[in-house]
Design a protein around this motif. Structure first.
Motif, mmCIF file in Angstrom:
data_model
loop_
_atom_site.group_PDB
_atom_site.id
_atom_site.type_symbol
_atom_site.label_atom_id
_atom_site.label_comp_id
_atom_site.label_asym_id
_atom_site.label_seq_id
_atom_site.Cartn_x
_atom_site.Cartn_y
_atom_site.Cartn_z
ATOM 1 N N ASP A 44 1.046 -1.173 0.052
ATOM 2 C CA ASP A 44 -0.061 0.089 0.034
ATOM 3 C C ASP A 44 0.887 1.209 -0.095
ATOM 4 O OD1 ASP A 44 -2.956 0.984 1.321
ATOM 5 O OD2 ASP A 44 -1.389 2.329 1.321
ATOM 6 N N GLU A 45 0.748 1.929 -1.206
ATOM 7 C CA GLU A 45 1.885 3.185 -1.348
ATOM 8 C C GLU A 45 1.727 4.251 -0.215
ATOM 9 O OE1 GLU A 45 1.566 5.080 -5.182
ATOM 10 O OE2 GLU A 45 3.288 6.048 -4.813
ATOM 11 N N THR A 46 0.245 4.518 0.367
ATOM 12 C CA THR A 46 0.286 5.519 1.269
ATOM 13 C C THR A 46 0.853 4.847 2.566
ATOM 14 O OG1 THR A 46 -1.975 6.103 0.323
ATOM 15 C CG2 THR A 46 -1.330 6.674 2.720
ATOM 16 N N GLU A 52 11.661 -5.391 9.602
ATOM 17 C CA GLU A 52 10.614 -6.293 9.163
ATOM 18 C C GLU A 52 9.225 -6.237 9.484
ATOM 19 O OE1 GLU A 52 13.758 -10.263 8.536
ATOM 20 O OE2 GLU A 52 12.306 -9.937 10.119
ATOM 21 N N ARG A 53 8.807 -5.907 10.859
ATOM 22 C CA ARG A 53 7.375 -5.725 11.217
ATOM 23 C C ARG A 53 6.999 -4.487 10.719
ATOM 24 N NH1 ARG A 53 8.283 -5.849 16.452
ATOM 25 N NH2 ARG A 53 8.318 -3.480 16.860
ATOM 26 N N GLY A 54 7.748 -3.456 10.565
ATOM 27 C CA GLY A 54 7.195 -2.044 9.852
ATOM 28 C C GLY A 54 6.824 -2.370 8.414
ATOM 29 N N PHE A 55 7.681 -3.055 7.718
ATOM 30 C CA PHE A 55 7.410 -3.094 6.340
ATOM 31 C C PHE A 55 6.138 -4.108 6.095
ATOM 32 C CE2 PHE A 55 7.629 -5.726 2.364
ATOM 33 C CZ PHE A 55 7.518 -4.814 1.545
ATOM 34 N N ASN A 85 6.414 -4.197 -5.150
ATOM 35 C CA ASN A 85 5.293 -4.251 -5.916
ATOM 36 C C ASN A 85 4.194 -3.616 -5.325
ATOM 37 O OD1 ASN A 85 3.307 -5.571 -7.238
ATOM 38 N ND2 ASN A 85 3.030 -7.358 -5.705
ATOM 39 N N VAL A 86 3.996 -2.274 -5.902
ATOM 40 C CA VAL A 86 2.974 -1.538 -5.494
ATOM 41 C C VAL A 86 1.607 -1.861 -5.760
ATOM 42 C CG1 VAL A 86 2.237 1.070 -5.132
ATOM 43 C CG2 VAL A 86 4.633 0.313 -5.071
ATOM 44 N N LYS A 87 0.493 -1.642 -5.026
ATOM 45 C CA LYS A 87 -0.654 -2.127 -5.590
ATOM 46 C C LYS A 87 -1.071 -1.247 -6.372
ATOM 47 C CE LYS A 87 -5.223 -2.635 -3.566
ATOM 48 N NZ LYS A 87 -6.357 -2.533 -2.239
ATOM 49 N N GLY A 88 -1.745 -2.028 -7.489
ATOM 50 C CA GLY A 88 -2.450 -1.154 -8.759
ATOM 51 C C GLY A 88 -1.371 -0.825 -9.658
ATOM 52 N N GLN A 89 -0.222 -1.150 -9.637
ATOM 53 C CA GLN A 89 0.893 -0.813 -10.583
ATOM 54 C C GLN A 89 1.701 -2.113 -11.520
ATOM 55 O OE1 GLN A 89 3.862 2.016 -9.163
ATOM 56 N NE2 GLN A 89 2.189 3.200 -8.169
#
Length: 448
Positions: free
Chosen positions: A366-368, A440-443, A393-397
């Protein structure tokens, strides 16, 4: 340039200084050269090759260590393989990690007989990040060595510094290396003729900077020779100051017992570059072209079996000094003394507080959420994050999203289409005091 020898350019520079940007410029400009590229990465996951533009050039990647240490044998092996396709390239470019001392890399082309006959070091090109080098130039030995050994220094990202800051930085650089040619650049945009075929490497200057330049560094710290009969032996060792111990047992000619010739040492370097084979306490070591990684998980003194197939002279190469682990070789009649022994002290060390964290994860981002996470991360930890880069891998791209960052500056862009390739997110963080679990948790929280 000596006739028949292949010119080699070593491209170095601290993390995030713009090495890959310059490499892409070299590969994309119409200079008529066919260039083979050898890349070395410090991060856990090899990303740099994916960040290099799609080109016809040969690209080889080494990401199992720093090129100036244990990977030197790997470099020699790749260069040797390249020679089998000699008609396909005119020039070789070796891109080091941002944590490499380029001295030992350059040394490879002088101390290894085969390399010296086939290749000629054209020059060392050092990239310097005009914005961030001040954070490292005083306390990083690697940063200092990269500047000191540079034949050409590209003062990059000059758009991020004031003219006064640039003048002060250039004076500082020239006080460290007065003979290097310094070029200022934005986005590594320098004329190709200033970095290739410069004929700039000066061995005399290298020796002046480092008198031990022509003394080879080895990935092992000790070698000893033993006269062994056919049969069963033991290598015993205690807990030591390091968590690992690799070794190689090689049969050598009897005349090498008193002093191992350089050719034998060079062969051991090549063996050392191969993937290690783990030997458990229940396993058995054997002489040959195998680097053994001893399983040291059990605490206390450990004994590993060694089977010698026939009588002869054998050389034992150990990663660390035997006395650090109380390592001994025992035969049927007890402990054996080596016929000869020699220490090979490490020529240089790295900043052990600098490490890398690699993250590989499937799923769309999710880019946001990603932007929010990265902004907070760099605001709070940007000083310690020297470098980060990744392919997402950004959603929708339908395109890969490539991002790169240096300290608190980060930049991203849409890259090539994914096509049929697996959509896997790959990120690497390099810096000081990195918290793997936190990263890792943040990503993972950024996944859609």
């Amino acid at each position: 340039m000596s006739e028949g020898k292949i010119p080699v350019t070593v491209l170095t520079g601290f993390l995030g200084s713009g090495k890959t940007t310059l490499l892409n410029r070299i590969l994309s400009e119409n200079h008529g050269k066919r260039i083979a590229v050898i890349e070395n990465e410090f991060g856990e996951i090899g990303i740099d090759q994916a960040l290099v533009i799609n080109a016809d050039e040969e690209i080889f990647e080494m990401n199992n260590g720093c090129i100036c240490c244990t990977v030197r044998g790997d470099l020699i092996r790749i260069l040797g393989n390249l020679m089998k396709r000699r008609d396909k390239f005119d020039h070789i470019l070796v891109e080091t990690t941002g944590m490499a001392d380029p001295g030992p890399v350059a040394q490879t082309f002088f101390v290894d007989d085969e390399m010296r006959d086939m290749f000629e070091l054209d020059g060392i090109v050092t990239m310097v990040d005009a914005k961030h080098v001040a954070l490292h130039i005083e306390d990083s030995d690697e940063c200092k060595e990269q500047i000191a050994f540079g034949d050409v220094i590209v003062l990059n990202k000059t758009d991020l510094a004031t003219p006064a800051e640039l003048d002060a930085l250039q004076s500082r650089i020239q006080s460290m290396n007065a003979l290097a040619k310094v070029h200022r650049a934005v986005d590594a945009a320098v004329p190709i003729e200033t970095v290739l075929d410069v004929g700039g490497f000066d061995l005399a200057r290298a020796l002046e900077k480092k008198p031990s330049f022509l003394e080879p560094e080895y990935p092992f710290e000790w070698a000893g020779t033993f006269a062994l009969e056919e049969g069963a032996y033991e290598i015993a060792l205690a807990d030591g100051p390091d968590p690992s111990m690799s070794l190689v047992v090689s049969p050598v000619a009897a005349e090498a017992a008193a002093e191992l010739p350089k050719a034998v040492l060079d062969d051991a370097v090549r063996v050392w570059s191969e993937p290690a084979t783990t030997c458990s306490l229940k396993g058995e070591l054997a002489p040959g072209a195998t680097r053994w990684e001893l399983d040291l998980e059990a605490k206390g003194r450990k004994t590993f079996a060694l089977r010698v197939p026939k009588a002869g002279t054998y050389a034992l190469f150990t990663e660390h000094l035997p006395e650090e682990f109380s390592l001994v070789v025992r035969g049927p009649k007890g402990e054996l003394a080596p016929v000869s022994a020699k220490d090979f002290a490490a020529g240089h060390t790295h900043d052990d507080t600098v490490s890398s964290v690699g993250i590989r994860h499937e799923g769309a981002v999710d880019e946001t959420k990603l932007n929010t996470w990265l902004s907070a991360l760099l605001r709070e930890r940007g000083t310690d994050i020297f470098r980060m880069k990744g392919i997402l891998n950004v959603k929708g791209q339908d395109h890969r999203y490539v991002f790169q960052g240096v300290h608190m500056l980060v930049d991203g862009r849409a890259d090539t289409p994914w096509g049929s390739k697996p959509r896997v997110n790959e990120l690497v963080f390099i810096g000081r005091k990195l918290d793997r679990e936190l990263l890792e948790r943040g990503f993972r929280a950024c996944l859609a």
